[in-house]
Design a protein around this motif. Structure first.
Motif, PDB file in Angstrom:
ATOM      1  N   ARG A  22       1.085  -1.237  -0.089  1.00 43.23           N
ATOM      2  CA  ARG A  22      -0.002  -0.058   0.059  1.00 43.23           C
ATOM      3  C   ARG A  22       0.901   1.272   0.143  1.00 43.23           C
ATOM      4  O   ARG A  22       0.508   2.266  -0.659  1.00 43.23           O
ATOM      5  CB  ARG A  22      -0.930   0.143   1.163  1.00 43.23           C
ATOM      6  N   LEU A  69       2.582   1.827  -3.193  1.00 44.27           N
ATOM      7  CA  LEU A  69       1.477   1.876  -4.427  1.00 44.27           C
ATOM      8  C   LEU A  69       1.911   1.216  -5.639  1.00 44.27           C
ATOM      9  O   LEU A  69       1.864   1.424  -6.791  1.00 44.27           O
ATOM     10  CB  LEU A  69       1.419   3.315  -4.731  1.00 44.27           C
ATOM     11  N   ALA A 129      -3.377   3.010  -7.440  1.00 43.46           N
ATOM     12  CA  ALA A 129      -3.968   4.304  -7.428  1.00 43.46           C
ATOM     13  C   ALA A 129      -5.186   4.418  -7.453  1.00 43.46           C
ATOM     14  O   ALA A 129      -5.695   5.010  -6.720  1.00 43.46           O
ATOM     15  CB  ALA A 129      -3.254   4.908  -8.712  1.00 43.46           C
ATOM     16  N   ARG A 130      -5.956   3.792  -8.119  1.00 45.40           N
ATOM     17  CA  ARG A 130      -7.486   3.764  -8.075  1.00 45.40           C
ATOM     18  C   ARG A 130      -7.866   3.050  -6.643  1.00 45.40           C
ATOM     19  O   ARG A 130      -8.899   3.591  -6.114  1.00 45.40           O
ATOM     20  CB  ARG A 130      -7.987   2.905  -9.334  1.00 45.40           C
ATOM     21  N   MET A 183      -6.552   2.741  -3.955  1.00 44.49           N
ATOM     22  CA  MET A 183      -5.996   3.776  -2.550  1.00 44.49           C
ATOM     23  C   MET A 183      -6.900   4.891  -2.855  1.00 44.49           C
ATOM     24  O   MET A 183      -7.426   5.613  -1.607  1.00 44.49           O
ATOM     25  CB  MET A 183      -4.578   4.201  -2.664  1.00 44.49           C
ATOM     26  N   GLN A 184      -7.259   5.386  -3.871  1.00 46.11           N
ATOM     27  CA  GLN A 184      -8.025   6.686  -4.004  1.00 46.11           C
ATOM     28  C   GLN A 184      -9.536   6.164  -3.311  1.00 46.11           C
ATOM     29  O   GLN A 184     -10.059   7.110  -2.818  1.00 46.11           O
ATOM     30  CB  GLN A 184      -8.124   7.296  -5.498  1.00 46.11           C
ATOM     31  N   MET A 185     -10.124   5.104  -4.033  1.00 41.97           N
ATOM     32  CA  MET A 185     -11.464   4.683  -3.582  1.00 41.97           C
ATOM     33  C   MET A 185     -11.227   4.337  -2.067  1.00 41.97           C
ATOM     34  O   MET A 185     -12.500   4.638  -1.442  1.00 41.97           O
ATOM     35  CB  MET A 185     -11.644   3.296  -4.199  1.00 41.97           C
ATOM     36  N   ALA A 197      -9.631   5.992   0.202  1.00 38.56           N
ATOM     37  CA  ALA A 197      -9.863   7.332   0.961  1.00 38.56           C
ATOM     38  C   ALA A 197     -11.169   8.111   0.707  1.00 38.56           C
ATOM     39  O   ALA A 197     -11.725   8.709   1.724  1.00 38.56           O
ATOM     40  CB  ALA A 197      -8.541   8.221   0.265  1.00 38.56           C
ATOM     41  N   ASP A 198     -11.587   8.012  -0.555  1.00 38.28           N
ATOM     42  CA  ASP A 198     -12.820   8.305  -0.763  1.00 38.28           C
ATOM     43  C   ASP A 198     -14.077   7.801  -0.314  1.00 38.28           C
ATOM     44  O   ASP A 198     -15.095   8.231  -0.274  1.00 38.28           O
ATOM     45  CB  ASP A 198     -13.034   8.619  -2.539  1.00 38.28           C
TER      46      ASP A 198
END
Lengths: 371, 121
Positions: A267, A270, A276-277, A279-281, A283-284
């Motif tokens: 993690r 990355l 990227a997708r 870890m973005q998901m 976070a969001d």
């Protein structure tokens, strides 16, 4: 007889234990291209026997492989930290696509000391998994698909006593340890793991010796043969995902609540597929995620629609009767705001809305042996 | 009292103008452990082939169809708490519903025991 309307010329495969299943009176069913035992004496009895004593499963349809060479090339495809995987250890990991969707879930381990990795993948995905691994490691690593070995699982609270009586060293292992052992001249790859939530083992055996080893285990009255029917109800009560149902290429580990299977260094670096997708998901927060549910009455099955205040909020991905729970249990993907324990919603069963509620998994506590 | 069978594995025991309906031992065995039975409300009427009840096993859900036309005059409430009765006594205590027959001639279209045995063999 149902007419499938197709003229399928593909030959159905048999595992090295096929004759034994038939001899033991199994009701056979085609599964992932193999003629497999659905049940012997009955799903409920087999489920309960596994929870109370020990159950022997034939999982030879699953894919086994030995990988040697550049491990960084293989690691790029999965979510484990292979540098941290020591000889004698096993990890649950995920094979992801470039968008972070789940191609498969698998076990990776080092039973052979420093001599590479032993990999076990799902039956339905094994051809695609191994092709993907081989093409992405071509020139730097070698993936040898193991086709001359059976794989069995012995699961339940008596598993360690039953198998330990044959192989005392196995009783000394703890959850997620693995190794190669000699049982009267037969080379076994053994891990202390499984797919029922119970203590137990997965045992890889040369095909020619598989029936003899299975008979030795079944010679102990505490062990009985268990079919795929109970395998499904056991894993469902244990909250363990079934690939192709509870997760697939369209779900990321965030949605599937399998982020724990992505090693922390991976993690941070990355460097897993779709990182990227994913870890973005993470976070969001995802739009939907996997939850467990319970209900009373008829069990909701895969595909049933979940509604709340007249609007669709999710779909059931696995569902059935949990014999240990004594009622229906299931997994579903629901909109995030409803993915909270004890949230009530309704599931449409044959046009009728049936009350159900989000329930923490596992439904039945895991009893892995951790020493 | 005569017993008739459908190709969908329901049995019908006729007594006067009433018929008791259940699923056969063969069907119960094929389904495996029954864990839930959904029965219709008393007073509901069915035509042959209508979905009358649902039986859930650990494995799957299966529909039980009305073998003949009629109005439900009783249902086997015992199955609510003890659905396993369907496995233990498919042609006895595991009955599903009693129908008041609206057209007894429909029974002639069903199988007798010998024909049913041939059907499942």
């Amino acid at each position: 007889m149902p007419d499938t309307g197709t003229n399928d010329m593909t030959e159905i495969l048999q595992t090295p234990l096929h004759d034994l299943h038939v001899e033991l009176g199994a009701k056979m069913t085609p599964f992932a291209g193999y003629d497999m035992p659905l049940q012997y004496e009955g799903i409920m009895a087999e489920h309960n026997h596994t929870r109370q004593s020990a159950g022997l499963f034939d999982v030879s349809h699953m894919g086994q492989a030995h990988y040697t060479g550049d491990e960084a090339a293989l690691e790029k495809l999965i979510t484990a930290d292979l540098a941290a995987l020591k000889p004698g250890e096993q990890k649950y990991t995920l094979l992801l696509n470039d968008e972070g969707g789940i191609r498969d879930d698998l076990m990776v381990s080092r039973p052979f000391g420093e001599d590479g990795l032993y990999i076990v993948v799902n039956a339905a995905t094994k051809a695609a998994d191994f092709a993907h691994m081989a093409s992405n490691t071509a020139g730097v690593g070698e993936l040898r698909i193991i086709e001359d070995r059976a794989l069995i699982a012995l699961q339940g609270p008596a598993a360690a006593d039953v198998f330990g009586a044959l192989l005392p060293a196995a009783a000394e292992m703890v959850f997620m340890q693995c190794g190669v052992f000699d049982l009267e001249g037969v080379e076994l790859y053994v891990s202390r793991s499984g797919y029922t939530g119970e203590d137990g083992y997965e045992i890889s055996i040369p095909a020619a010796n598989a029936e003899a080893v299975a008979r030795k285990i079944l010679g102990d009255d505490r062990a009985k043969p268990i079919g795929l029917g109970a395998r499904d109800s056991l894993r469902l009560e244990a909250g363990l995902c079934l690939y192709g149902h509870d997760m697939d290429e369209n779900r990321t580990p965030v949605e599937a609540t399998l982020m724990w299977a992505i090693a922390k260094p991976r993690r941070e670096r990355l460097d897993f597929p779709g990182a990227a997708r994913v870890m973005q998901m993470f976070a969001d927060k995802p739009a939907r995620k996997r939850i467990g549910f319970t209900m009373s009455g008829a069990p909701a099955r895969e595909g049933a629609e979940i509604v709340k205040d007249g609007k669709t909020i999710g779909v059931v991905t696995s569902g059935g009767f949990g014999p240990t729970i004594g009622g229906p249990v299931g997994m579903a993907y629901v909109d995030l705001e409803y993915a909270v324990a004890d949230t009530e919603f309704e599931i449409l069963l044959r046009g009728k809305a049936r009350p159900a509620k989000v329930t923490k998994m596992p439904f039945v506590e895991h009893r892995f042996y951790r020493g | 009292m005569s017993v008739k069978f459908t190709k969908d594995h329901e049995w019908v025991k006729v007594d006067g103008d009433e018929a008791t309906v259940g699923i056969t031992a063969y069907a119960a065995d094929q389904l495996g452990d029954v864990v839930f039975v959904e029965l219709p409300d008393v007073g509901k009427s069915f035509e042959p082939g209508d979905e009358m009840a649902v039986v859930e096993s650990v494995k799957a859900a299966s529909e039980v169809y009305a073998p003949v036309s009629g109005e439900v005059v009783a249902v086997n409430d015992v199955l609510e708490g003890e659905p396993q009765k369907v496995n233990e006594s498919a042609d006895g205590d595991g009955w599903f519903v009693k129908l008041k027959l609206s057209d007894k001639s429909q029974l002639d279209g069903l199988m007798d025991e010998a024909a049913y045995k041939a059907h499942i063999s």
